[in-house]
Design a protein around this motif. Structure first.
Motif, short mmCIF file in Angstrom:
data_model
loop_
_atom_site.label_atom_id
_atom_site.label_comp_id
_atom_site.label_asym_id
_atom_site.label_seq_id
_atom_site.Cartn_x
_atom_site.Cartn_y
_atom_site.Cartn_z
N ALA A 108 2.08 4.55 -10.13
CA ALA A 108 0.71 4.10 -10.39
C ALA A 108 0.64 3.43 -11.76
O ALA A 108 0.04 2.35 -11.91
CB ALA A 108 -0.26 5.28 -10.33
N ILE A 109 1.28 4.04 -12.75
CA ILE A 109 1.20 3.47 -14.10
C ILE A 109 2.03 2.20 -14.20
O ILE A 109 1.63 1.24 -14.87
CB ILE A 109 1.62 4.55 -15.12
N GLU A 110 3.17 2.14 -13.52
CA GLU A 110 3.98 0.91 -13.52
C GLU A 110 3.18 -0.25 -12.93
O GLU A 110 3.21 -1.37 -13.44
CB GLU A 110 5.28 1.11 -12.73
N ASP A 166 -4.76 4.08 -0.53
CA ASP A 166 -3.47 4.62 -0.12
C ASP A 166 -2.74 3.65 0.80
O ASP A 166 -1.55 3.37 0.63
CB ASP A 166 -3.68 5.97 0.58
N GLU A 167 -3.47 3.09 1.76
CA GLU A 167 -2.87 2.13 2.69
C GLU A 167 -2.44 0.86 1.93
O GLU A 167 -1.39 0.28 2.22
CB GLU A 167 -3.87 1.79 3.79
N ALA A 168 -3.24 0.45 0.95
CA ALA A 168 -2.92 -0.75 0.16
C ALA A 168 -1.63 -0.53 -0.63
O ALA A 168 -0.75 -1.38 -0.66
CB ALA A 168 -4.07 -1.09 -0.77
N ASN A 169 -1.51 0.64 -1.27
CA ASN A 169 -0.31 0.92 -2.05
C ASN A 169 0.92 0.87 -1.17
O ASN A 169 1.96 0.35 -1.56
CB ASN A 169 -0.42 2.30 -2.71
N GLN A 170 0.80 1.42 0.02
CA GLN A 170 1.94 1.40 0.93
C GLN A 170 2.33 -0.03 1.31
O GLN A 170 3.49 -0.31 1.58
CB GLN A 170 1.63 2.20 2.20
N ALA A 171 1.35 -0.92 1.32
CA ALA A 171 1.63 -2.32 1.67
C ALA A 171 1.95 -3.16 0.42
O ALA A 171 2.13 -4.37 0.52
CB ALA A 171 0.44 -2.91 2.42
N ASN A 201 -5.99 -4.88 8.66
CA ASN A 201 -6.50 -6.13 9.20
C ASN A 201 -6.62 -7.21 8.13
O ASN A 201 -6.33 -8.38 8.38
CB ASN A 201 -7.87 -5.91 9.87
N LEU A 202 -7.00 -6.80 6.93
CA LEU A 202 -7.13 -7.79 5.85
C LEU A 202 -5.76 -8.34 5.47
O LEU A 202 -5.58 -9.56 5.33
CB LEU A 202 -7.80 -7.14 4.62
N VAL A 203 -4.77 -7.45 5.33
CA VAL A 203 -3.43 -7.89 4.93
C VAL A 203 -2.81 -8.79 6.00
O VAL A 203 -2.16 -9.78 5.69
CB VAL A 203 -2.53 -6.67 4.61
N GLN A 204 -3.06 -8.42 7.27
CA GLN A 204 -2.55 -9.28 8.35
C GLN A 204 -3.13 -10.68 8.27
O GLN A 204 -2.45 -11.66 8.57
CB GLN A 204 -2.90 -8.66 9.71
N SER A 205 -4.37 -10.77 7.85
CA SER A 205 -5.01 -12.08 7.78
C SER A 205 -4.37 -12.97 6.72
O SER A 205 -4.42 -14.18 6.81
CB SER A 205 -6.51 -11.94 7.52
#
Lengths: 330, 330
Positions: free
Chosen positions: A111-113, B87-92, B300-304
């Motif tokens: 997170a910090i990176e 959380d989903e954004a970080n994973q992507a 859905n946003l990332v796919q776009s």
């Protein structure tokens, strides 16, 4: 209506001046005549000119963004903290990049990176002991302010609460109502809050001559639930939960075990969320004023930018809020 | 240990190649021989090279950041939504810039302008009717996906829930237990959720031949509290609250009026938060699965982005979770 974003060139054309004049006028550079500056600034406004934050950030090495790292937004304590920081930041003209770290060390490092890669102007973080070394390293290159917890042996400033006044008043309230055997749900001893609160509980309970039963739990609903079940076996007349999540667990355990809060058992929780009052017997609370902590942290961090010195920490006093959950004589 | 950040120059020196070769190798440009590319990429990793996100953003016009606009983080529904998106954004591989808009129009305008100035790659927002025109404008220049609510007459895609299955099942459960007079706490009719849920309630209550008492409230604790007091005057045997905040208000009103939930009154709430279970009689719930909605919106946003087309909306079905708060016969 589709409109391309207004550029410096558009403003230059509209005012019949050069792009560099526009650029300096928008930076309020006194090298440009006051009248011309005003004309350019008003035209920029009329044309709805929106400076490109990234280009500006590269030039000024300022991003007007502050990173916030909390363990979890699902925990209402940290959600309220993030909301207070964000609101105060917006008022001061900063955006916030909020990330959650979980309670685990690798995620706080990531997170910090991620925040450093975005070159935020400063970071407010709930620290984690296992990331101590990395955090010390970060503090050398960017203003870093801890919140909620401090790290043992670290010089990084922190905005924390002093649990002592609230815990003392809570125990005195119980003692004056005739409670002499008190259970305590302790937080993780790897956190400063977990250690400090337990120490305060032990000290004041001893001063008042009360019997103490301690369950070593953690900042989780389940720990509060199981811990309360364990404590109830030893029949205390009162239980104090060492954080909000364990307070929720304690409530649930009492309901499932048919223990009548405020009639058979006095319950005192931590942090004054609305959920603490939405109960048959509203729960007496040791309150840290999380909103005040969040706003103080943001203000201290922003002050450090202009002072060009490390941010200052602060200690916020807890207070005790008596409610129906303790209003009976055992 | 203090270490200055690794630069492209450091890597170039270590590999004995030019800076431009390093730059192209890190972008995986096939103009650089595969072996050299691998060497450079591994060296960058060893030297702990961290690309400057802003410089990269300016060049690629991508920021790897997604803006999230929710009305409030203090409302657990939106806190859970933001946490799921994050959380989903970080994973992507995306950071999230979370801002709250309040329920008022000027603040949502400011929040979105701030995100645009930071050139986020896309925005997920809970829309507000009074900002409709501005939002339409934003959607022309940046991928915008609504969540939780849609806007009447707008083509902007939205990830929303379909309240009908949950409300239908809730009314059937009440009907089968002998409830024939049901109170409903309706949300604001300026929101699509407020309108749709009230319509569903009316339709299915009518189909089942149940008496309806509707209180027009709003998505606020106080509205649930006052509304429940009003509804109780007309003596329904069951009350359904049209969102989580009003459910909290309904609980508090019942406790203050000494109405025994699950014995004298059946209560059904919205959205399955832990607080709904931490009650003497756990509250039956019409659940939207806010976590699922948040994750779906992010995906859905990332796919776009890669499809270079507007994001797709989705409709998530609600479901009914029966609990003790309805387990009695009036």
């Amino acid at each position: 209506m589709v409109t391309a974003p207004t550029t410096l060139r558009d403003i230059a054309r509209a005012c019949n001046v050069s792009v560099s004049t526009v650029s300096r006028a928008l930076a309020d550079n006194p090298a440009i005549a006051k009248k011309t500056r005003q004309l350019i600034q008003e035209t920029a406004k009329e044309l709805n000119y929106r400076p490109n934050a990234q280009a500006r950030a590269l030039k000024s090495s300022r991003t007007d963004a502050i990173g916030v790292v909390v363990p979890s937004l699902v925990n209402p304590f940290f959600a309220a903290m993030a909301a207070a920081i964000e609101d105060e930041a917006n008022q001061a003209g900063y955006a916030t990049i909020i990330t959650s770290s979980g309670e685990s060390s690798p995620k706080i490092t990531e997170a910090i990176e991620a925040l450093r890669a975005r070159q935020v102007d400063g970071i407010i973080a709930v620290p984690h002991i296992e990331a101590a070394e990395m955090l010390e390293d970060v503090a050398l290159s960017i203003p870093l302010l801890f919140i909620d917890r401090h790290l043992e042996g670290s010089n990084i400033p922190a905005v924390i609460s002093d649990a002592a006044p609230g815990i003392k008043a809570a125990l005195e309230a119980l003692n004056s109502r005739g409670h002499h055997k008190v259970g305590y749900l302790a937080g993780p001893q790897t956190t400063s809050t977990g250690r400090d609160r337990l120490q305060d509980f032990r000290r004041y309970a001893e001063e008042l001559g009360m019997d103490q039963i301690v369950h070593h739990g953690g900042y989780l609903h389940e720990e509060g639930f199981r811990g309360t079940q364990k404590l109830l076996e030893q029949q205390p007349t009162a239980i104090i939960a060492g954080d909000s999540m364990m307070t929720f667990g304690a409530l649930e355990a009492c309901y499932r075990e048919n223990v009548d809060i405020g009639k058979q058992l006095a319950l005192i929780g931590f942090d004054d969320f609305v959920f603490m009052r939405i109960q048959p017997a509203p729960v007496a609370i040791i309150d840290q004023s999380v909103e005040h902590m969040g706003r103080t942290a943001l203000r201290n961090l922003v002050q450090s930018f202009s002072a060009k010195s490390p941010p200052e920490g602060a200690v916020v006093k807890t207070r005790f809020i008596p409610r129906e959950s303790i209003e009976f004589t055992p």
